[in-house]
Design an enzyme around this catalytic site. Structure first.
Site, PDB file in Angstrom:
ATOM      1  NE  ARG A  25      -2.544  -1.761   3.234  1.00  0.00           N
ATOM      2  CZ  ARG A  25      -3.143  -1.908   4.421  1.00  0.00           C
ATOM      3  NH1 ARG A  25      -4.288  -1.337   4.644  1.00  0.00           N
ATOM      4  NH2 ARG A  25      -2.581  -2.648   5.345  1.00  0.00           N
ATOM      5  CG  HIS A  64      -3.767  -0.305  -2.133  1.00  0.00           C
ATOM      6  ND1 HIS A  64      -5.056  -0.244  -1.666  1.00  0.00           N
ATOM      7  CD2 HIS A  64      -3.310   0.974  -2.156  1.00  0.00           C
ATOM      8  CE1 HIS A  64      -5.364   1.020  -1.418  1.00  0.00           C
ATOM      9  NE2 HIS A  64      -4.329   1.765  -1.710  1.00  0.00           N
ATOM     10  CE  LYS A 109     -11.701   3.959   2.018  1.00  0.00           C
ATOM     11  NZ  LYS A 109     -11.145   2.616   2.241  1.00  0.00           N
ATOM     12  NE  ARG A 127      -8.024   4.464   4.834  1.00  0.00           N
ATOM     13  CZ  ARG A 127      -8.591   3.659   5.732  1.00  0.00           C
ATOM     14  NH1 ARG A 127      -8.559   3.959   7.004  1.00  0.00           N
ATOM     15  NH2 ARG A 127      -9.180   2.557   5.344  1.00  0.00           N
ATOM     16  CG  ASP A 187     -12.157  -2.946   0.015  1.00  0.00           C
ATOM     17  OD1 ASP A 187     -11.440  -2.671  -0.965  1.00  0.00           O
ATOM     18  OD2 ASP A 187     -12.321  -2.166   0.975  1.00  0.00           O
ATOM     19  CB  THR A 219      -9.329  -0.835  11.110  1.00  0.00           C
ATOM     20  OG1 THR A 219     -10.044  -0.087  10.114  1.00  0.00           O
ATOM     21  CG2 THR A 219      -7.890  -0.396  11.151  1.00  0.00           C
ATOM     22  N   GLY A 220     -11.451  -2.806   9.486  1.00  0.00           N
ATOM     23  CA  GLY A 220     -12.875  -3.079   9.282  1.00  0.00           C
ATOM     24  C   GLY A 220     -13.714  -1.807   9.245  1.00  0.00           C
TER      25      GLY A 220
HETATM   26  C1  R5P Z   1      -8.292   0.881   0.692  1.00  0.00           C
HETATM   27  O1  R5P Z   1      -8.178   1.574  -0.258  1.00  0.00           O
HETATM   28  C2  R5P Z   1      -8.549  -0.585   0.667  1.00  0.00           C
HETATM   29  O2  R5P Z   1      -9.142  -0.997  -0.514  1.00  0.00           O
HETATM   30  C3  R5P Z   1      -9.437  -0.956   1.826  1.00  0.00           C
HETATM   31  O3  R5P Z   1     -10.702  -0.383   1.614  1.00  0.00           O
HETATM   32  C4  R5P Z   1      -8.905  -0.471   3.102  1.00  0.00           C
HETATM   33  O4  R5P Z   1      -7.535  -0.682   3.214  1.00  0.00           O
HETATM   34  C5  R5P Z   1      -9.634  -1.128   4.253  1.00  0.00           C
HETATM   35  O5  R5P Z   1      -9.111  -0.655   5.443  1.00  0.00           O
HETATM   36  P1  R5P Z   1      -9.936  -0.721   6.777  1.00  0.00           P
HETATM   37  O6  R5P Z   1     -10.510  -2.103   6.917  1.00  0.00           O
HETATM   38  O7  R5P Z   1      -8.898  -0.416   7.825  1.00  0.00           O
HETATM   39  O8  R5P Z   1     -10.993   0.330   6.728  1.00  0.00           O
END
Ligand code: R5P
Length: 288
Positions: free
Chosen positions: A95, A128, A188, A190, A214, A219-220
């Protein structure tokens, strides 16, 4: 051809050997019972690899698995293998694929540089960002993993496939095409590693069965935020599927907001209900 499994990918490696119909080479990991007192790793192949085309399977997560991968590559070369293809089911550090701010390194490039040193070809999955492949100087491919996810969903009455962000649209499209149902995506934002925000988006989800797909769940938070929004809009059920189930911290606990959570076996977890052995085997078969 023979398959060697690193300890991060034992199940998948054994599955892969079975699907390919080739021998699986076990690895001794302790020179003496209890291992080295300083915690350093040890590997010794339990069968000859001389003159063989070897497939080594090892996910590069968590960090000690990277060292083990390098040790295994060396053991395979020392053993006189004819060729070495390295399957990296989950390319950890992928990533950080560019310098986001000054002073950073490009972690994905560092990993690529080291894991390719003794290999002839790299096969990985669910990157990624597929542009990571440009960091390899040897043939390197991303094997499609969403076909396995789609296989799991077939016949389960999914009405809509959803990507939780723009980055995973390609995955939603693959699954949607396989299932013959529509796809869409969420917007989304972040905020930090543990906080994400979904821009409000009206979707036709009322009374529909939704599959969110995904590349990975860490972390979910991404999936939980998306699922909550979908349930508020009246979704009948939400199943979350990913290729790589990292499930850091309390992820599996908070993900109980979903009706089901499913990952593949690129990283073994309590919800690894899908194997991607067929996907990697199909790529490797031509070389068996
Ligand atoms: C991000 O671009 C990835 O595709 C996932 O959506 C992300 O890494 C998920 O991270 P988390 O479960 O921490 O929200």
């Amino acid at each position: 051809m023979k398959v060697v499994g690193g300890s991060a990918s034992l199940n998948l490696a054994q599955n892969l050997a079975r699907v390919l119909g080739v021998d699986y080479v076990s690895v001794q990991r302790e020179k003496h019972p209890g291992g080295f007192p300083d915690g350093e790793q040890y590997v010794r192949l339990q069968a000859s690899v001389a003159g063989e085309d070897i497939v080594l399977v090892q996910t590069t997560h968590p960090d000690p698995k990277i060292v083990e991968l390098l040790l295994l590559e060396d053991a395979i070369r020392e053993g006189g293998a004819r060729s070495l293809q390295v399957v990296i089911p989950y390319f950890g550090y992928g990533r950080q694929d560019k310098k986001f701010v000054d002073g950073e390194c490009i972690s994905a490039r560092v990993l690529a540089k080291h894991v390719q040193a003794q290999a002839d070809r790299i096969l990985t999955m669910g990157l990624h960002n597929p542009s990571v492949l440009k960091f390899f100087d040897i043939p390197a491919i991303e094997v499609e993993g969403m076909t396995a996810v789609a296989r799991y969903l077939r016949g389960r009455g999914v009405d809509l496939v959803l990507s939780p962000d723009k980055g995973a649209v390609r995955h939603a499209q693959t699954v949607s095409k396989d299932l013959g149902v529509p796809w869409d995506y969420l917007e989304k934002e972040r905020i930090d590693s543990f906080t994400v925000r979904m821009a409000p988006k009206e979707l036709e989800v009322a009374d529909r069965k939704i599959a969110i797909v995904d590349d990975l769940i860490s972390t979910g938070r991404t999936i939980v935020t998306a699922t909550s929004a979908l349930k508020q809009q009246g979704a009948k059920s939400v199943v979350a599927l990913c290729i790589h189930g990292l499930f850091s911290a309390d992820a599996l606990e908070i993900l109980k907001v979903c009706d089901e959570v499913v990952s593949t076996d690129t990283i073994l977890s309590p919800v690894s209900k899908i194997s991607v052995a067929d996907e990697f085997a199909a790529e490797l078969k031509g070389k068996a």
